[in-house]
Design an enzyme around this catalytic site. Structure first.
Site, PDB file in Angstrom:
ATOM      1  N   GLU A 153      -5.385  -5.745 -21.835  1.00 51.74           N
ATOM      2  CA  GLU A 153      -5.560  -7.107 -21.314  1.00 51.74           C
ATOM      3  C   GLU A 153      -4.245  -7.831 -21.051  1.00 51.74           C
ATOM      4  OE1 GLU A 153      -7.463  -5.795 -23.629  1.00 51.74           O
ATOM      5  OE2 GLU A 153      -9.553  -6.143 -23.001  1.00 51.74           O
ATOM      6  N   LEU A 213      -6.774  -8.334 -15.195  1.00 48.37           N
ATOM      7  CA  LEU A 213      -8.177  -7.939 -15.285  1.00 48.37           C
ATOM      8  C   LEU A 213      -8.631  -7.976 -16.737  1.00 48.37           C
ATOM      9  CD1 LEU A 213      -8.232  -4.677 -13.117  1.00 48.37           C
ATOM     10  CD2 LEU A 213      -9.353  -6.843 -12.531  1.00 48.37           C
ATOM     11  N   GLY A 241       0.790  -1.224   0.000  1.00 46.69           N
ATOM     12  CA  GLY A 241       0.000   0.000   0.000  1.00 46.69           C
ATOM     13  C   GLY A 241       0.827   1.282   0.000  1.00 46.69           C
ATOM     14  N   HIS A 292       4.773   0.704 -13.354  1.00 44.28           N
ATOM     15  CA  HIS A 292       5.656  -0.463 -13.355  1.00 44.28           C
ATOM     16  C   HIS A 292       7.076   0.010 -13.071  1.00 44.28           C
ATOM     17  CE1 HIS A 292       6.859  -4.541 -14.350  1.00 44.28           C
ATOM     18  NE2 HIS A 292       7.893  -4.002 -14.986  1.00 44.28           N
ATOM     19  N   ASP A 317       1.482  -5.253 -18.417  1.00 44.94           N
ATOM     20  CA  ASP A 317       2.499  -4.204 -18.631  1.00 44.94           C
ATOM     21  C   ASP A 317       2.658  -3.788 -20.090  1.00 44.94           C
ATOM     22  OD1 ASP A 317       3.057  -4.440 -15.892  1.00 44.94           O
ATOM     23  OD2 ASP A 317       4.538  -6.005 -16.255  1.00 44.94           O
ATOM     24  N   ASN A 360      -1.548   1.964 -14.607  1.00 43.30           N
ATOM     25  CA  ASN A 360      -0.643   1.172 -13.771  1.00 43.30           C
ATOM     26  C   ASN A 360       0.709   1.860 -13.742  1.00 43.30           C
ATOM     27  OD1 ASN A 360       0.247  -1.126 -12.257  1.00 43.30           O
ATOM     28  ND2 ASN A 360       1.249  -1.883 -14.097  1.00 43.30           N
TER      29      ASN A 360
HETATM   30  C1  GRF Z   1       5.971  -0.758  -7.144  1.00 45.25           C
HETATM   31  O1  GRF Z   1       7.080  -1.509  -7.527  1.00 45.25           O
HETATM   32  C2  GRF Z   1       5.180  -0.410  -8.363  1.00 45.25           C
HETATM   33  O2  GRF Z   1       5.987  -0.106  -9.456  1.00 45.25           O
HETATM   34  C3  GRF Z   1       4.379  -1.655  -8.567  1.00 45.25           C
HETATM   35  O3  GRF Z   1       4.027  -2.060  -7.253  1.00 45.25           O
HETATM   36  C4  GRF Z   1       5.023  -1.624  -6.346  1.00 45.25           C
HETATM   37  C5  GRF Z   1       4.407  -0.847  -5.222  1.00 45.25           C
HETATM   38  O4  GRF Z   1       3.533  -1.630  -4.495  1.00 45.25           O
HETATM   39  N1  GRF Z   1       3.225  -1.414  -9.391  1.00 45.25           N
HETATM   40  P1  GRF Z   1       2.966  -1.098  -3.097  1.00 45.25           P
HETATM   41  O5  GRF Z   1       2.269   0.188  -3.352  1.00 45.25           O
HETATM   42  O6  GRF Z   1       4.167  -0.905  -2.202  1.00 45.25           O
HETATM   43  O7  GRF Z   1       2.051  -2.182  -2.607  1.00 45.25           O
END
Ligand code: GRF
Length: 217
Positions: free
Chosen positions: A157, A105, A24, A119, A160, A117
């Site tokens: 779909e 999803l 989170g 990444h 990344d 998203n």
């Molecule tokens: C990060 O590496 C982000 O790039 C990827 O999830 C990680 C963060 O997760 N999408 P969180 O917010 O710490 O759970």
């Protein structure tokens, strides 16, 4: 389904749903960016795909409506996605923000180009199935690359693979371990994700095929 909210000219307060599966940190960062006035938005719903993760506590502590839908209780991507979108439907969501969300999803038409998203690599490098968490940074180090970074993209779909909105580079330093590189990338994510969401809120992102055009402010 109809599209709720009119973002053509920018919405005064974007209604965001956050989907998470882990610690989170991304949700915390978004909450801070909203509270600090950097993103004209409100988190109206949080969906978690795991029962006992810190992210659920972050949502609860912030007083956000949380729905926990453990992915392993659903037979497949379709059943799980239907449950996610059912949980979102009462909240008139403008944008879905994936925040460390590890499940695939389906993308209904109502949410096309409305799911983002982030990444932790420079996509299309080091993305796709299996590239998450520390594995991404380990692969970057093994490749010998001198730069890495993060990518905000719209979700389609495939893992990344959707149209890229923003990217930012960080250096790979001598003596880096996955953890140190990951921390440098995440520090950049903290700035980049709110920036991308702000551009969306301002109605400044236009998807043209694989490219996302950023319209002048
Ligand atoms: C990060 O590496 C982000 O790039 C990827 O999830 C990680 C963060 O997760 N999408 P969180 O917010 O710490 O759970």
């Amino acid at each position: 389904m109809t599209v709720e909210g009119d973002l053509a000219g920018g919405s005064p307060e974007l209604r965001i749903a956050v989907l998470l599966s882990g610690t989170g940190r991304t949700l915390e960062n978004l909450n801070a960016a909203i509270a600090g006035g950097q993103v004209p938005a409100r988190v109206v719903a949080v969906v978690s795909s795991r029962a006992a993760v810190r992210g659920n506590d972050v949502a609860r502590a912030a007083g956000l409506p949380l729905t926990v839908l453990p992915r392993r209780r659903f037979a497949g991507v379709e059943e799980f996605s239907d449950a996610v979108y059912r949980a979102l439907s009462p909240h008139a969501v403008d944008l879905v923000v994936l925040a460390g969300f590890l499940s695939q999803l389906t993308i209904p038409e109502r949410y096309r180009d409305r799911i983002m998203n982030i990444h932790p690599s420079l996509l299309p490098l080091f993305g796709g199935h299996g590239y998450w968490g520390e594995r991404v940074h380990r692969a970057v180090l093994e490749s010998g690359m001198k730069v890495s970074g993060c990518t905000v993209h719209f979700v389609d779909e495939r893992y990344d693979a959707g149209p890229i909105i923003l990217q930012r580079c960080v250096p790979v330093l001598e003596g880096d371990e996955p953890e140190t590189l990951g921390a440098r990338v995440f520090a950049e994510e903290r700035r980049l994700y709110p920036e991308a969401i702000r551009l969306f809120a301002e109605g400044r992102l236009r998807v043209e095929g694989r490219r996302v055009r950023i319209l002048p402010g």
